[in-house]
Design a protein around this motif. Sequence first.
Motif, PDB file in Angstrom:
ATOM      1  N   TYR A   1       7.191 -15.657  24.164  1.00 49.48           N
ATOM      2  CA  TYR A   1       7.288 -16.497  22.974  1.00 49.48           C
ATOM      3  C   TYR A   1       7.263 -17.959  23.408  1.00 49.48           C
ATOM      4  O   TYR A   1       8.021 -18.372  24.283  1.00 49.48           O
ATOM      5  CB  TYR A   1       8.590 -16.186  22.248  1.00 49.48           C
ATOM      6  CG  TYR A   1       8.862 -17.061  21.067  1.00 49.48           C
ATOM      7  CD1 TYR A   1       8.218 -16.828  19.859  1.00 49.48           C
ATOM      8  CD2 TYR A   1       9.763 -18.112  21.153  1.00 49.48           C
ATOM      9  CE1 TYR A   1       8.464 -17.625  18.768  1.00 49.48           C
ATOM     10  CE2 TYR A   1      10.006 -18.912  20.060  1.00 49.48           C
ATOM     11  CZ  TYR A   1       9.356 -18.673  18.874  1.00 49.48           C
ATOM     12  OH  TYR A   1       9.602 -19.473  17.799  1.00 49.48           O
TER      13      TYR A   1
ATOM     14  N   THR B   1      17.113 -11.190  17.801  1.00 48.73           N
ATOM     15  CA  THR B   1      15.883 -11.781  18.326  1.00 48.73           C
ATOM     16  C   THR B   1      15.307 -12.859  17.415  1.00 48.73           C
ATOM     17  O   THR B   1      15.000 -13.972  17.863  1.00 48.73           O
ATOM     18  CB  THR B   1      14.846 -10.674  18.534  1.00 48.73           C
ATOM     19  OG1 THR B   1      15.448  -9.651  19.321  1.00 48.73           O
ATOM     20  CG2 THR B   1      13.634 -11.207  19.253  1.00 48.73           C
TER      21      THR B   1
ATOM     22  N   LEU C   1      14.726 -16.852  18.269  1.00 49.25           N
ATOM     23  CA  LEU C   1      13.436 -17.547  18.269  1.00 49.25           C
ATOM     24  C   LEU C   1      13.556 -18.855  17.489  1.00 49.25           C
ATOM     25  O   LEU C   1      13.073 -19.901  17.923  1.00 49.25           O
ATOM     26  CB  LEU C   1      12.352 -16.661  17.656  1.00 49.25           C
ATOM     27  CG  LEU C   1      12.059 -15.369  18.420  1.00 49.25           C
ATOM     28  CD1 LEU C   1      10.879 -14.660  17.825  1.00 49.25           C
ATOM     29  CD2 LEU C   1      11.804 -15.650  19.891  1.00 49.25           C
TER      30      LEU C   1
ATOM     31  N   GLU D   1      11.496  -5.903  23.210  1.00 45.28           N
ATOM     32  CA  GLU D   1      11.806  -4.742  22.376  1.00 45.28           C
ATOM     33  C   GLU D   1      10.894  -3.555  22.634  1.00 45.28           C
ATOM     34  O   GLU D   1      11.183  -2.466  22.189  1.00 45.28           O
ATOM     35  CB  GLU D   1      11.769  -5.141  20.899  1.00 45.28           C
ATOM     36  CG  GLU D   1      13.109  -5.707  20.487  1.00 45.28           C
ATOM     37  CD  GLU D   1      13.045  -6.512  19.230  1.00 45.28           C
ATOM     38  OE1 GLU D   1      11.946  -6.869  18.810  1.00 45.28           O
ATOM     39  OE2 GLU D   1      14.116  -6.790  18.684  1.00 45.28           O
TER      40      GLU D   1
ATOM     41  N   THR E   1      15.638 -21.315  19.489  1.00 45.32           N
ATOM     42  CA  THR E   1      14.851 -21.893  20.584  1.00 45.32           C
ATOM     43  C   THR E   1      13.989 -23.026  20.057  1.00 45.32           C
ATOM     44  O   THR E   1      13.898 -24.090  20.653  1.00 45.32           O
ATOM     45  CB  THR E   1      13.930 -20.812  21.183  1.00 45.32           C
ATOM     46  OG1 THR E   1      14.664 -19.622  21.303  1.00 45.32           O
ATOM     47  CG2 THR E   1      13.418 -21.225  22.525  1.00 45.32           C
ATOM     48  N   LYS E   2      13.386 -22.750  18.906  1.00 46.45           N
ATOM     49  CA  LYS E   2      12.504 -23.752  18.320  1.00 46.45           C
ATOM     50  C   LYS E   2      13.284 -25.028  17.973  1.00 46.45           C
ATOM     51  O   LYS E   2      12.850 -26.131  18.271  1.00 46.45           O
ATOM     52  CB  LYS E   2      11.857 -23.172  17.066  1.00 46.45           C
ATOM     53  CG  LYS E   2      10.468 -23.676  16.888  1.00 46.45           C
ATOM     54  CD  LYS E   2       9.693 -23.023  15.767  1.00 46.45           C
ATOM     55  CE  LYS E   2      10.369 -21.936  14.994  1.00 46.45           C
ATOM     56  NZ  LYS E   2       9.648 -21.531  13.802  1.00 46.45           N
TER      57      LYS E   2
ATOM     58  N   PRO F   1       7.618 -21.639  21.688  1.00 42.04           N
ATOM     59  CA  PRO F   1       7.919 -22.287  20.416  1.00 42.04           C
ATOM     60  C   PRO F   1       6.992 -23.452  20.076  1.00 42.04           C
ATOM     61  O   PRO F   1       6.833 -23.777  18.925  1.00 42.04           O
ATOM     62  CB  PRO F   1       9.352 -22.774  20.573  1.00 42.04           C
ATOM     63  CG  PRO F   1       9.764 -22.460  21.948  1.00 42.04           C
ATOM     64  CD  PRO F   1       8.640 -21.873  22.694  1.00 42.04           C
TER      65      PRO F   1
ATOM     66  N   MET G   1       8.850 -10.818  24.647  1.00 49.20           N
ATOM     67  CA  MET G   1       8.974 -10.022  23.434  1.00 49.20           C
ATOM     68  C   MET G   1       8.544  -8.576  23.684  1.00 49.20           C
ATOM     69  O   MET G   1       8.993  -7.675  23.010  1.00 49.20           O
ATOM     70  CB  MET G   1       8.125 -10.611  22.310  1.00 49.20           C
ATOM     71  CG  MET G   1       8.288 -12.102  22.083  1.00 49.20           C
ATOM     72  SD  MET G   1      10.003 -12.630  21.982  1.00 49.20           S
ATOM     73  CE  MET G   1      10.510 -11.793  20.518  1.00 49.20           C
TER      74      MET G   1
ATOM     75  N   ARG H   1       5.467 -10.592  13.342  1.00 52.51           N
ATOM     76  CA  ARG H   1       5.485 -11.748  14.208  1.00 52.51           C
ATOM     77  C   ARG H   1       4.510 -11.603  15.366  1.00 52.51           C
ATOM     78  O   ARG H   1       3.759 -12.488  15.694  1.00 52.51           O
ATOM     79  CB  ARG H   1       6.912 -11.929  14.731  1.00 52.51           C
ATOM     80  CG  ARG H   1       7.177 -13.246  15.420  1.00 52.51           C
ATOM     81  CD  ARG H   1       8.628 -13.313  15.847  1.00 52.51           C
ATOM     82  NE  ARG H   1       8.946 -12.201  16.751  1.00 52.51           N
ATOM     83  CZ  ARG H   1      10.048 -11.473  16.661  1.00 52.51           C
ATOM     84  NH1 ARG H   1      10.922 -11.729  15.744  1.00 52.51           N
ATOM     85  NH2 ARG H   1      10.279 -10.495  17.512  1.00 52.51           N
TER      86      ARG H   1
ATOM     87  N   ASP I   1       4.475 -21.217  15.830  1.00 50.48           N
ATOM     88  CA  ASP I   1       4.989 -20.155  16.685  1.00 50.48           C
ATOM     89  C   ASP I   1       3.837 -19.463  17.356  1.00 50.48           C
ATOM     90  O   ASP I   1       2.808 -19.255  16.748  1.00 50.48           O
ATOM     91  CB  ASP I   1       5.669 -19.077  15.846  1.00 50.48           C
ATOM     92  CG  ASP I   1       6.937 -19.589  15.249  1.00 50.48           C
ATOM     93  OD1 ASP I   1       7.136 -20.805  15.305  1.00 50.48           O
ATOM     94  OD2 ASP I   1       7.698 -18.772  14.725  1.00 50.48           O
TER      95      ASP I   1
ATOM     96  N   GLU J   1      14.372 -27.102  20.976  1.00 49.39           N
ATOM     97  CA  GLU J   1      13.304 -27.548  21.866  1.00 49.39           C
ATOM     98  C   GLU J   1      13.372 -29.049  22.168  1.00 49.39           C
ATOM     99  O   GLU J   1      13.156 -29.481  23.280  1.00 49.39           O
ATOM    100  CB  GLU J   1      11.962 -27.188  21.229  1.00 49.39           C
ATOM    101  CG  GLU J   1      10.828 -27.045  22.203  1.00 49.39           C
ATOM    102  CD  GLU J   1      11.076 -25.940  23.214  1.00 49.39           C
ATOM    103  OE1 GLU J   1      10.833 -26.178  24.387  1.00 49.39           O
ATOM    104  OE2 GLU J   1      11.526 -24.834  22.817  1.00 49.39           O
TER     105      GLU J   1
END
Lengths: 500, 390
Positions: free
Chosen positions: B54, A316, A320, B108, A323-324, B56, B35, B159, B75, A327
């Motif tokens: 999420y 995960t 993340l 999760e 993905t960033k 970005p 998430m 997070r 984030d 982008e």
Amino acid sequence: MQTNEDVIFSARLQENISHLKERYADCFDVVFHDFSCGQTPAVIVYFMGLTDSDMINRYILEPTLKQLSEDGGITLGDFCKCLPVSSYTMIQTMDQAVMEIGDGNVVLLMDGEERAISLYLAKWEQRSITEPEAESVVRGPREGFIETLMVNVSMIRRKLKSPDLKMKSIRIGRFSQTEVVVAFVSGIIESSLVTEIESRLSRINIDGILESGMIEELIEDNPYSPFPQLQSTERPDVVAANLLEGRAAILVEGTPIALIAPATIFTFLQSPEDHYQRYYIGTAIRWLRYFFAFIALIGPSFYVAIVTYHQEMIPTTLLLNMTKSREQIPFPALVEALLMEITFEALREAGVRLPKQIGSAVSIVGALVIGQAAIAAGLVSSPMVMVVAITGIASFLIPHFAFGITVRLLRFPMMLLAGFLGFFGLMMGITLILTHLFALRSFGVPYVTLSTVSNLSQLKDILVRVPTWKMNTRPRIGVWNRYRQGANQRPGPGRGGRRR
Amino acid sequence: MKSARLAAAFLLFTIIPLVTGCWDRTEVNDLALIMGAGMDAAPNGKVELSVQVYTPNQTSMSSDSEMTSSGNEGDMVIVKSAVGTDLADAAQRLQEEMPRKVFWGHSEVFIVGEELAKRGIMDQVDFLFRHPQPREHAYFFISKGRAKSILSINTRMERDSAETLRELTVLAGGMGVTLKDLGGMLAGRSKAIIVPLIGKKEESGQSNAYPYINGAAVLMKGKMAGQYQGEVKRYVQIIRNELESTTVTFPVQESKDDEGGIMSVRLIKCHTKLIPLIRRNQWSVMIRIEGEASVLQNETHVNVMLPQEMPRLEQQLNKEIESKMKETFRQIQDETGADVFGTADAFWHKYPARWTKEQVRWDEIFPEISVYAHSGVHIISPGFSGKTFK
């Protein structure tokens, strides 16, 4: 040349000379030197530059003029006996004479003789023996083959002095008349392998052989396979080691690269140094190489598949970040991967072809292209740069260039398959490659020997590198002369003194 | 001719995948990564689905959704919700509001609000099992209050709140129930479910709230029947053989003229087993625990360095554990009648024929089972300090 009928020497010198002169018309570098041997007129024929003219003066002309000037009619046989030249052959035909002259020997014709002699006085400029550049080692011999066949042959002969080391010579090439030597150790090699190699070589009917790569393409088992089926090396120690394992070597005049047949996939993933370093290190490095060879093949395609189809497989936190970084990227992952990989290949090719002085400029530009600048420009994402860099390193871990470049090439269809079909496509590609590899043979020996292994001892130099004192049997190539060394070679204190 | 056919075949194979025009790839930046998800009861029997997505980049904020930014700048997770007749319907509505494809594969945690849990979770959980994306390893919770309020917490340490909850369960004593475990319990013999209960703790105002594991929720036939905190929850876990190590505090009676004191030990390598017995229609179960312990805190005059003191201490420790285990078992029997200990499985193992005959009556049998306990914990270490300070 082949079309001309072979002509036997006649007893009249003038006739022979005119015939030779006709064949060597418009060759400014051929020399016909008339002199008289006692009362008998004689001619020597040779190529300038291929022959040591100093030796001709000293060992042919000088003794002839000094000693034989008073005597009357002398025969060629008598003449040879008093020449201070170590080796010569008698020749009967014009074609033989032409061949000898072409090799740089001096052909001597005499009036009244229906034969001639060829004196071995060939000498030309050659490169000195240097360290092999494509296969460098940290530990191991530093000498590599050069372009002169006789020097290469001598390097092997120096390592294997037994008369069982056989060298058979064949000439290939209608115009080039290249000398090709097949070397093997009788008693170890399966004799049918030699026969097979000789018959394949004799089938070659081509204008010229300029490099052993041409021979390789003309004698391999599957001409459509992307995989090399003969091992090429410029190291005499590699050739000697392979001869001792029952393989044959093919040496070609004019190139420092020798061919070794048969080859398996594992010969391309092994370095001579595996056997020179300690066996733990040899084994570990070998495993590292296997692992990275796999990465070199599927690295980018695995990444493309996972990013476009199987996102659930990415941890995960990593996803993340990916993905960033993705982008701002305008392209699909597949296009991104192809772009980077093609750029990388282009950079590599540019680095190989360029003169050394400009090479550093390429590497600076390359670092920009495949690096932070590419990310900053928004063309590629940072994980992709990472993947391409790792794959690049991985492909350089493959010790044989020919195999490495095959893997690098196969990476592209794999990427396309992964980009269109995900893991399904990746598995399809791997299955295709494996099927091909298992079907491939090199001179009748399976390319992937694992498939035929019924006993574990065959794997001792493949999966691991067992210590030298444990390597009692040779690898199995056809008929098998099994034992390579005496039993019980393990060293240790107290050994050797007592017999067990 | 042959080569022309080869070329044609090659072209065919390369062109066919391309001309179809369908390329069902999904780039990672086209995904709305969920998430964590929460389910709450909505009016008129509807369900509200809230998801933590999420995002970005900071630019895409919608005014109506609550927004929380986590530690890293840039984030963030946003919480979006939709109401539907069932979970699948709510998920579809959520997708319609989202510019990216909803992706459940990285969710999760799944949280069910207290109200919905009381209404029953069976129907909604079915969606999580049937949909191909949610992981079976995702953790399942029931929240005190609304699940959405837990998801909306702005956490400082991790997070997002989903990640915080996941980390909480990983720690010892956290009692993690994954979707896979939940499925097992739902399909199990006892029809009783125990899942962690989470709450929201506020230290000083909304800005410093965090989720924590408050206790355990007990569900009977998919409906929430009770909740247990503190020691009861810990002993439930001990009986379920979920805890390998925990801390037990027990009173030590010294000699007659001394008032005694309290001692705490850390149980390690403990193992619990349920031994069922049916005698003359009387169903009973023996809880047997074996393990080792080391002293954590000694507030008595007992010198724990002396081996001869150990049998006395062990006896008192075991007495404490035994009584607590029995107490816990009886409490759950009386209050909820939910067999969260796996007693049904133990009886089925030992008396398969009897079980098959009587299983329909299990709800009546379980509250009547008499319980015994035996604890065989040995104190093997006095801890790091050998001294007795008193």
